[in-house]
Design a protein around this motif. Structure first.
Motif, PDB file in Angstrom:
ATOM      1  N   ARG A   1      82.001  27.286  87.588  1.00 27.57           N
ATOM      2  CA  ARG A   1      80.770  26.221  87.101  1.00 27.57           C
ATOM      3  C   ARG A   1      81.770  24.728  88.360  1.00 27.57           C
ATOM      4  N   GLU A   2      80.053  24.190  88.184  1.00 26.04           N
ATOM      5  CA  GLU A   2      80.867  22.607  88.489  1.00 26.04           C
ATOM      6  C   GLU A   2      79.854  22.042  87.235  1.00 26.04           C
ATOM      7  N   GLY A   3      81.314  21.019  87.223  1.00 28.15           N
ATOM      8  CA  GLY A   3      79.405  19.769  86.229  1.00 28.15           C
ATOM      9  C   GLY A   3      79.143  18.686  86.968  1.00 28.15           C
ATOM     10  N   VAL A   4      77.924  18.625  86.737  1.00 32.90           N
ATOM     11  CA  VAL A   4      76.355  17.523  87.373  1.00 32.90           C
ATOM     12  C   VAL A   4      76.756  16.677  86.394  1.00 32.90           C
ATOM     13  N   SER A   5      76.633  16.240  85.344  1.00 38.21           N
ATOM     14  CA  SER A   5      76.820  14.261  84.852  1.00 38.21           C
ATOM     15  C   SER A   5      77.738  14.831  83.700  1.00 38.21           C
ATOM     16  N   CYS A   6      78.286  14.213  83.130  1.00 35.25           N
ATOM     17  CA  CYS A   6      79.002  13.536  82.220  1.00 35.25           C
ATOM     18  C   CYS A   6      79.023  11.537  82.056  1.00 35.25           C
ATOM     19  N   ILE A   7      79.225  12.386  80.600  1.00 30.40           N
ATOM     20  CA  ILE A   7      78.847  10.416  79.725  1.00 30.40           C
ATOM     21  C   ILE A   7      80.524  10.226  78.989  1.00 30.40           C
TER      22      ILE A   7
ATOM     23  N   ARG B   1      83.001   9.407  76.361  1.00 31.47           N
ATOM     24  CA  ARG B   1      82.976   8.597  75.334  1.00 31.47           C
ATOM     25  C   ARG B   1      83.312   7.380  75.057  1.00 31.47           C
ATOM     26  N   ARG B   2      84.705   6.761  75.789  1.00 30.33           N
ATOM     27  CA  ARG B   2      85.072   5.595  75.805  1.00 30.33           C
ATOM     28  C   ARG B   2      84.694   4.422  76.292  1.00 30.33           C
ATOM     29  N   ASP B   3      84.112   4.444  77.477  1.00 31.96           N
ATOM     30  CA  ASP B   3      83.257   3.299  77.701  1.00 31.96           C
ATOM     31  C   ASP B   3      81.556   3.591  77.870  1.00 31.96           C
ATOM     32  N   GLY B   4      81.058   4.944  77.908  1.00 26.90           N
ATOM     33  CA  GLY B   4      79.911   5.158  78.390  1.00 26.90           C
ATOM     34  C   GLY B   4      79.539   5.245  79.626  1.00 26.90           C
ATOM     35  N   SER B   5      80.629   5.165  80.317  1.00 26.86           N
ATOM     36  CA  SER B   5      80.463   5.749  81.873  1.00 26.86           C
ATOM     37  C   SER B   5      80.019   6.743  81.762  1.00 26.86           C
ATOM     38  N   THR B   6      78.700   7.042  83.103  1.00 31.69           N
ATOM     39  CA  THR B   6      78.688   8.248  83.523  1.00 31.69           C
ATOM     40  C   THR B   6      78.914   8.828  84.924  1.00 31.69           C
TER      41      THR B   6
ATOM     42  N   ALA C   1      83.850  17.303  74.353  1.00 33.53           N
ATOM     43  CA  ALA C   1      84.839  17.144  74.424  1.00 33.53           C
ATOM     44  C   ALA C   1      85.370  15.894  73.632  1.00 33.53           C
ATOM     45  N   ARG C   2      85.977  16.176  73.197  1.00 32.55           N
ATOM     46  CA  ARG C   2      87.660  15.443  72.740  1.00 32.55           C
ATOM     47  C   ARG C   2      88.082  14.067  73.531  1.00 32.55           C
ATOM     48  N   GLY C   3      88.253  13.397  73.058  1.00 35.23           N
ATOM     49  CA  GLY C   3      89.458  12.615  74.038  1.00 35.23           C
ATOM     50  C   GLY C   3      88.595  11.464  74.403  1.00 35.23           C
TER      51      GLY C   3
ATOM     52  N   GLY D   1      83.861   9.702  82.458  1.00 37.25           N
ATOM     53  CA  GLY D   1      83.104  10.862  82.882  1.00 37.25           C
ATOM     54  C   GLY D   1      83.619  12.095  83.863  1.00 37.25           C
ATOM     55  N   THR D   2      84.350  11.348  84.866  1.00 42.03           N
ATOM     56  CA  THR D   2      84.380  11.990  86.010  1.00 42.03           C
ATOM     57  C   THR D   2      86.142  12.565  86.167  1.00 42.03           C
ATOM     58  N   PHE D   3      86.366  12.932  84.531  1.00 43.23           N
ATOM     59  CA  PHE D   3      87.253  13.367  84.486  1.00 43.23           C
ATOM     60  C   PHE D   3      86.846  14.869  83.698  1.00 43.23           C
ATOM     61  N   TYR D   4      86.207  14.261  82.805  1.00 38.92           N
ATOM     62  CA  TYR D   4      85.401  15.126  82.133  1.00 38.92           C
ATOM     63  C   TYR D   4      84.694  16.095  82.693  1.00 38.92           C
TER      64      TYR D   4
END
Length: 128
Positions: free
Chosen positions: A45-51, A53-58, A99-101, A105-108
């Motif tokens: 499973r790979e991350g495609v795109s994430c946003i 919550r902290r700063d809206g970064s994608t 996810a909470r936290g 976005g890179t991290f998630y």
């Protein structure tokens, strides 16, 4: 009851477009970090795109940069993934997750195992 429901998958020809939707219920998406992940047969499973919550970064995976775009509609409690210029290698089951936290976005997208809630997925097949 917390629930994420994806929709919008299907069969599309190479070069075509699809927009995936992920509707949340039981919680407010705006309070969470949101991501789209995919898993092709026999692959991780790979991350495609994430946003974030902290700063809206994608974050976008290198393989989809310039072709995919993530967005959210807080009024509808829904997140979207617009996918353009689709390629056969984009074929996979696509999942949204929350996810909470307060990380980036890179991290998630790099740590899918920490996502708290998952949808059941929607299949995208890119083929002529």
């Amino acid at each position: 009851q917390v629930q994420l429901v994806e929709s919008g998958g299907g069969l599309v020809q190479p070069g075509g477009s699809l927009r995936l939707s992920c509707a949340a219920s039981g919680f407010t998406l705006d309070d969470y970090n949101i991501g789209w992940f995919r898993q092709a047969p026999g692959k991780e499973r790979e991350g495609v795109s994430c946003i974030s919550r902290r700063d809206g970064s994608t974050y976008y995976a290198d393989s989809v940069k310039g072709r995919f775009s993530i967005s959210r509609d807080n009024a509808k409690n829904t997140v979207y993934l617009q996918m353009n210029s689709l390629k056969p290698e984009d074929t996979a089951v696509y999942y949204c997750a929350a996810a909470r936290g307060y990380y980036s976005g890179t991290f998630y997208c790099s740590n899918h195992y920490i996502m708290n809630y998952w949808g059941k997925g929607t299949l995208v097949t890119v083929s002529s």
